[in-house]
Enzyme design. Structure first.
Site, mmCIF file in Angstrom:
data_model
loop_
_atom_site.group_PDB
_atom_site.id
_atom_site.type_symbol
_atom_site.label_atom_id
_atom_site.label_comp_id
_atom_site.label_asym_id
_atom_site.label_seq_id
_atom_site.Cartn_x
_atom_site.Cartn_y
_atom_site.Cartn_z
ATOM 1 N N ASP A 1 103.178 -56.109 25.719
ATOM 2 C CA ASP A 1 101.863 -56.506 25.190
ATOM 3 C C ASP A 1 100.744 -55.733 25.873
ATOM 4 O O ASP A 1 99.710 -55.455 25.265
ATOM 5 C CB ASP A 1 101.679 -58.014 25.368
ATOM 6 C CG ASP A 1 102.759 -58.774 24.620
ATOM 7 O OD1 ASP A 1 102.818 -58.600 23.386
ATOM 8 O OD2 ASP A 1 103.559 -59.470 25.246
ATOM 9 N N GLY B 1 104.716 -61.872 24.377
ATOM 10 C CA GLY B 1 103.952 -62.187 23.159
ATOM 11 C C GLY B 1 104.855 -62.801 22.099
ATOM 12 O O GLY B 1 104.430 -63.653 21.319
ATOM 13 N N GLU C 1 114.181 -61.422 28.416
ATOM 14 C CA GLU C 1 113.753 -60.027 28.628
ATOM 15 C C GLU C 1 113.776 -59.682 30.119
ATOM 16 O O GLU C 1 114.213 -58.599 30.517
ATOM 17 C CB GLU C 1 112.348 -59.816 28.055
ATOM 18 C CG GLU C 1 112.330 -59.876 26.535
ATOM 19 C CD GLU C 1 110.947 -59.858 25.909
ATOM 20 O OE1 GLU C 1 110.866 -59.594 24.705
ATOM 21 O OE2 GLU C 1 109.954 -60.108 26.615
#
Ligand code: 5RP
Length: 218
Positions: A84, A96, A103
């Site tokens: 982002d 986001g 992640e």
């Protein structure tokens, strides 16, 4: 060039880091989707991929790429994902799309993290994009009060549950001058699962799609 075309250009450039016969980590979001679509055209090259979200797992499967469990693969040579916000030090804000926890896990398991984005994501100071924080539901108010004390303005992401069954607080008004320190501080708040700062483990390569071509920062 539109922002989507720039994202696609960055995603295509990341193919150069993919080696045949490997298992790689694949992120979440519109830029990562371009990367998956590009991978689909190189079918058979990869032994498989570890997905950072259920949505990405589905897209990989549709592309004919086997989706593997990180517990069975061991460390990965490569992780490719969007962001982002990013700085020239390759510190990132991510989450986001709400997939920040998986992640961060896949990034931690990967030797090289290649971040792909359009050039609008490059900033001098992180924080104009509200910082996503994944929180255990019962700790929502406790964590929100702590975030206010840190100078932020937490806003509940309405109607959103993460793949891990938790909520997201998006923290506005943070000017993040020391992302490594803030990342550590936020991780120590009881009830916080993951914060969207990727500074202690930043990207290794940042590929930015721009009007005048693709730029690579290392
Ligand atoms: C998802 C993410 C994405 O990488 C980030 O939101 C960027 O998304 P996009 O590629 O659609 O601009 O962190 O959790």
């Amino acid at each position: 060039m539109s922002s989507d075309e720039k994202k696609k250009a960055a995603a295509l450039a990341a193919l150069e880091y993919v080696e045949s016969g490997t298992v790689i980590g694949v992120g979440t979001g519109s830029t990562a989707n371009h990367f998956i679509d590009a991978l689909a055209k190189t079918k058979g090259k990869l032994d498989g991929a570890v997905a950072s979200s259920d949505v990405t797992a589905e897209r990989l499967k549709k592309a004919g790429i086997p989706v593997l469990d990180l517990n069975t693969t061991g460390d990965l040579p490569l992780y490719v994902d969007g962001a982002d916000e990013a700085t020239k030090h390759l510190h990132l804000i991510k989450g986001g799309g709400g997939a920040l926890t998986r992640e961060k896990i896949v990034a931690a398991a990967s030797e090289k993290f290649v971040c792909i984005a359009d050039d609008s994501k490059l900033v001098d100071v992180l924080g104009a994009f509200p910082l996503p924080i994944e929180v255990i539901p019962m700790a929502r108010s406790l964590v929100a009060r702590a975030l206010v004390k840190l100078g932020g303005e937490p806003v509940l992401r309405e109607g959103f549950t993460t793949d891990n069954g938790n909520i997201i607080l998006d923290v506005h008004n943070l000017k993040i001058l020391n992302p490594v320190e803030l990342e550590e501080k936020l991780d120590h708040l009881a009830g916080v699962v993951t914060n969207g700062l990727f500074a202690r483990r930043p990207a290794d390569v940042l590929i930015l799609g721009a009007d005048d071509g693709v730029k690579t920062l290392t």
